[in-house]
Enzyme design. Sequence first.
Site, PDB file in Angstrom:
ATOM      1  N   CYS A  92       0.826  -1.215   0.000  1.00 51.77           N
ATOM      2  CA  CYS A  92       0.000   0.000   0.000  1.00 51.77           C
ATOM      3  C   CYS A  92       0.863   1.269   0.000  1.00 51.77           C
ATOM      4  O   CYS A  92       1.523   1.539  -0.984  1.00 51.77           O
ATOM      5  CB  CYS A  92      -0.977  -0.037   1.173  1.00 51.77           C
ATOM      6  SG  CYS A  92      -2.431   0.987   0.867  1.00 51.77           S
ATOM      7  N   HIS A 189      -3.627  -5.926   1.044  1.00 52.33           N
ATOM      8  CA  HIS A 189      -3.378  -6.237   2.449  1.00 52.33           C
ATOM      9  C   HIS A 189      -4.390  -7.289   2.870  1.00 52.33           C
ATOM     10  O   HIS A 189      -4.992  -7.944   2.037  1.00 52.33           O
ATOM     11  CB  HIS A 189      -3.406  -4.969   3.304  1.00 52.33           C
ATOM     12  CG  HIS A 189      -4.751  -4.321   3.414  1.00 52.33           C
ATOM     13  ND1 HIS A 189      -5.163  -3.302   2.590  1.00 52.33           N
ATOM     14  CD2 HIS A 189      -5.779  -4.561   4.248  1.00 52.33           C
ATOM     15  CE1 HIS A 189      -6.388  -2.946   2.928  1.00 52.33           C
ATOM     16  NE2 HIS A 189      -6.798  -3.699   3.927  1.00 52.33           N
TER      17      HIS A 189
END
Lengths: 240, 453
Positions: A92, A189
């Site tokens: 991310c 994630h």
Amino acid sequence: MITIVPVYPSLLSIYADRGNVRVLVQRAAWRGIAVRVEPLGLGETLDPARADLILIGGGQDRDQLLVADALRTQTSQLRAAVDDGASILAVCGGFQLLGHRYRGHHGDEMLGTGLVDLETIAGDTRLIGNVLVDCGEGRTMVGFENHAGRTFLGSDTRPLGSVVAGAGNNGADGLEGCRAPGIIGTYVHGPLLPKNPWIADELLARAVARRGGGALAPLDDALELQAAAGAARIARAERR
Amino acid sequence: MPLFAAKAAAARTLGSLSRRSGRGGGTTLPGRALLRLAPDAIERMAARLPDGVALVSATNGKTTTAALAAALIQPDLAVCRNAAGANLTSGVASALVSRPAAARLGLFEVDEFALPEVAARIGPRAVLLGNLFRDQLDRYGELELIARRWREMVDRLPVTTTLVLCADDPLVAALGEGRENVVYVGLDDPSVALAGLPHAADSITCRRCGAALVYDAVYLGHLGAWRCGDCGTGRPPLTVAATEIRPRGLAGSSLRLDGRPATLALPGIYNAYNAAGAYALAVALGVAPETAADRIGGFRAPFGRFERIAAGDREAVLLLIKNPAGANEALRTLAPQITGGVVLLVLNDRIADGRDVSWIWDVDFEDVLPAARHVVCSGTRAADIALRCRYADVEPARLEVVVDPAAAFDRALALAEAGGTAYVLPTYTAMLELQRTATARGLVRPYWEERAP
């Protein structure tokens, strides 16, 4: 002994990134591989010879400039570590910081490390939801994404996979993540490693090899695969 | 009949029809209908409450805090409340349109994201802001965004509005800057402090200068006696302090609020925060401090937050979990019981639970679960929570997956054996499913259940 280095964990663990550390530690321990976790704090200098597995997670938006400024001071250490056989897993915000820059809405720019040829542009909406990615060679990756940035890979940069369900790097080109020698970047994630144990083992294998060890013993991953299959079903069902 | 009254009456009829037909939706449907007929309905109806409106928001504890505050105020003043969970603008409108004729004060729990809109419309007399924790980021964006929206909301509140703020939360405490009529609430009791900041902690850098915050005491998540090591900013002096907190396990705790003794039938440090906030709000709204402290002893948990269900010769204890901070507190409260006991974890990923289940990796299951005799995992994400347990060192032989919550509930009770207890930790929609299961099984609840007002 292999050394795992979570980078700035107090600022970069918004999406349960410490779950990735937990998975690496356990999968090493279950195989009898000695492992230590040595977080890198703000203002500290990475030791390229010592760090085998470098984890860069995601943070809150307001901390991102602070993190970027700090991480750029470590670019040459990160590069040296990777050239010497270490690995980086960046998720991310960490994925974005692998690139050259993050371009904001008003022409403002936040510089990244430039370790990988990619860049990110601020989007108007957040890309949020379950993701399923085809990584080739029969491998898939599942998880969750939540990002406003649209990341575009340079022409010679390889993606980690192609999106089956979800948005991926930018919601447009069907690509997810990036792969460079010793480096994996991704928006996925969940955290990433519990349901994608093959990525954990790829990282561990490289770390073990760097320290002179042999091939990894197989583990019983029935539960991991069951959870991954469930997540893949959910991602397909909510295909946006 | 004036036009607005007719619209309100139509909306009320719709609500009772919906409830009577058994379709549910009675808690938000009339409000949604009314807002469509008369977009300014909330403003108009709120203005008719002679003692104004108080709003309660937080990531964790808003339902309990609002219910407790109402219990402290209700004997003095008829209160109009919204149903637990119906805490968006439409839920507030529904509560207002069906308000009891005698109601003098509105007391509403409001969703963190809906709060600015509700506050702007109502011009509340008081706003209680509890904690801000990471919660369902997929739905709400990041913590920072909510904090920014709350800041903008506070800047627009009338100067006369009383703010009751959790001083122990740095993000929330900062909202009092530059305002009058602020009541700062917090804990002051080193005996219940944690050893340090847990992994799940949020907001650990200084809002003003970015330096790391230093904690003289951490009570829960990132809540505590904080100060900036660099610029000298720190927790504001407490107006209402909870002191001498003596936990009595699942039976609750005793404590002093503002120096006045109180007993609390709800377990855990998080409920000490809820009690302190409710007490401060009640006092700010005119209840005598001694009376407010006294009344806390008579309060029981709102439906679903903490329940004990008798099932023949055994028992189920249910504690809602919905984010890392809350789950860590539930585990901390149950730790002595979980040792050698049976645990049922039910993880759903529906919208009300948050679609993103990564938060379970920020819960410190490692500290408690390996000591359990058996752990059953269930829900739409049963395999995810089982996987989390595996990496938390729960032995595979003690771990099992039963996807269907009703079957898992029965399995946990069977494992609990005669005279034993199953400790059940469900997410929000899983809690609702388990309640339906318990009702369908005809299981009685030995403790009273709060009805939606």
